[in-house]
Design a protein around this motif. Structure first.
Motif, mmCIF file in Angstrom:
data_model
loop_
_atom_site.group_PDB
_atom_site.id
_atom_site.type_symbol
_atom_site.label_atom_id
_atom_site.label_comp_id
_atom_site.label_asym_id
_atom_site.label_seq_id
_atom_site.Cartn_x
_atom_site.Cartn_y
_atom_site.Cartn_z
ATOM 1 N N ARG A 54 12.824 31.662 34.207
ATOM 2 C CA ARG A 54 11.777 30.939 33.647
ATOM 3 C C ARG A 54 11.925 29.435 34.392
ATOM 4 N NH1 ARG A 54 13.160 32.874 27.877
ATOM 5 N NH2 ARG A 54 11.706 34.678 27.740
ATOM 6 N N TYR A 91 -0.244 32.413 39.633
ATOM 7 C CA TYR A 91 -0.405 33.188 38.005
ATOM 8 C C TYR A 91 -1.616 33.965 38.244
ATOM 9 C CZ TYR A 91 -1.085 33.910 33.259
ATOM 10 O OH TYR A 91 -1.082 34.499 32.071
ATOM 11 N N GLY A 93 -3.824 35.898 35.574
ATOM 12 C CA GLY A 93 -4.152 36.183 33.931
ATOM 13 C C GLY A 93 -4.966 35.199 33.456
ATOM 14 N N ILE A 107 6.930 28.766 32.922
ATOM 15 C CA ILE A 107 6.410 29.881 33.610
ATOM 16 C C ILE A 107 7.688 30.939 33.673
ATOM 17 C CG2 ILE A 107 4.571 28.865 34.951
ATOM 18 C CD1 ILE A 107 6.362 28.865 37.301
ATOM 19 N N GLU A 108 7.236 32.096 33.612
ATOM 20 C CA GLU A 108 8.190 33.235 34.096
ATOM 21 C C GLU A 108 7.842 34.220 34.963
ATOM 22 O OE1 GLU A 108 10.755 36.492 31.335
ATOM 23 O OE2 GLU A 108 9.673 35.151 30.290
ATOM 24 N N GLY A 109 8.791 34.410 35.703
ATOM 25 C CA GLY A 109 8.467 35.201 36.752
ATOM 26 C C GLY A 109 9.547 35.378 37.804
ATOM 27 N N ARG A 121 4.684 35.765 36.015
ATOM 28 C CA ARG A 121 4.077 36.692 35.191
ATOM 29 C C ARG A 121 3.205 36.219 33.839
ATOM 30 N NH1 ARG A 121 8.858 38.878 36.871
ATOM 31 N NH2 ARG A 121 9.875 38.474 34.749
ATOM 32 N N THR A 122 4.143 35.076 33.265
ATOM 33 C CA THR A 122 3.756 34.536 32.061
ATOM 34 C C THR A 122 3.414 32.983 32.379
ATOM 35 O OG1 THR A 122 5.794 34.117 31.206
ATOM 36 C CG2 THR A 122 4.660 35.848 30.534
ATOM 37 N N LEU A 123 2.466 32.340 31.650
ATOM 38 C CA LEU A 123 2.274 30.830 31.856
ATOM 39 C C LEU A 123 2.268 30.278 30.296
ATOM 40 C CD1 LEU A 123 1.333 28.419 33.423
ATOM 41 C CD2 LEU A 123 -0.820 29.166 33.543
ATOM 42 N N MET A 124 2.944 29.265 29.980
ATOM 43 C CA MET A 124 2.539 28.722 28.742
ATOM 44 C C MET A 124 2.719 27.188 28.917
ATOM 45 S SD MET A 124 5.631 30.979 26.594
ATOM 46 C CE MET A 124 6.805 30.809 27.993
#
Length: 137
Positions: A54, A91, A93, A107-109, A121-124
């Motif tokens: 992350r 990203y 998505g 972000i996580e990936g 894979r994720t974006l917050m």
């Protein structure tokens, strides 16, 4: 003699139960453990250690492009404390409504070996209204 057999049965059942709980805890921790780094720490980490992490940083003012024909974005993530340290992020998505330059994101990936773009894979986004004290006059 029947009492000894029932005690043995209970001990075997307890050992199996505790072994199962131990296995579930161990597998849960190893599968869900993810490093949480800022951009400077990620750049100082060997690439083979960045396959699942992350990252925390700020969306850079330049380089932000939406993907053509699909939801997603490509942007530079800056270190919050040292804006000269950046990493490119891709990203794919749904992009949050609050995503824009200057916003803090998590972000996580991962970073594939030999590549220079972090694949998220994720974006917050961090919502400032939730984290800043209101001025009441």
């Amino acid at each position: 003699m029947a009492q000894k057999n029932s005690k043995s049965l209970y001990l075997v059942a307890l050992a199996l139960f505790l072994g199962g709980i131990g296995y579930l805890l161990f597998s849960g921790f190893t599968q869900n453990s993810v490093y949480f780094l800022n951009v400077s720490e990620a750049l100082a980490t060997p690439q083979d250690k960045l396959h699942t992490v992350r990252l925390f940083g700020t969306v850079a003012a330049d380089g932000l492009t939406m993907l053509d024909g699909a939801p997603g974005v490509r942007f530079r993530l800056e270190d919050k404390d040292n804006t000269s340290k950046t990493v490119w992020v891709l990203y794919k998505g749904a992009v949050p409504d609050t995503f824009k330059p200057g916003v803090e994101v998590i972000i996580e990936g991962g970073l594939a070996p030999g590549e220079d773009t972090f694949k998220a894979r994720t974006l917050m986004t961090k919502c400032p209204s939730k984290y800043q004290k209101e001025n009441r006059g």
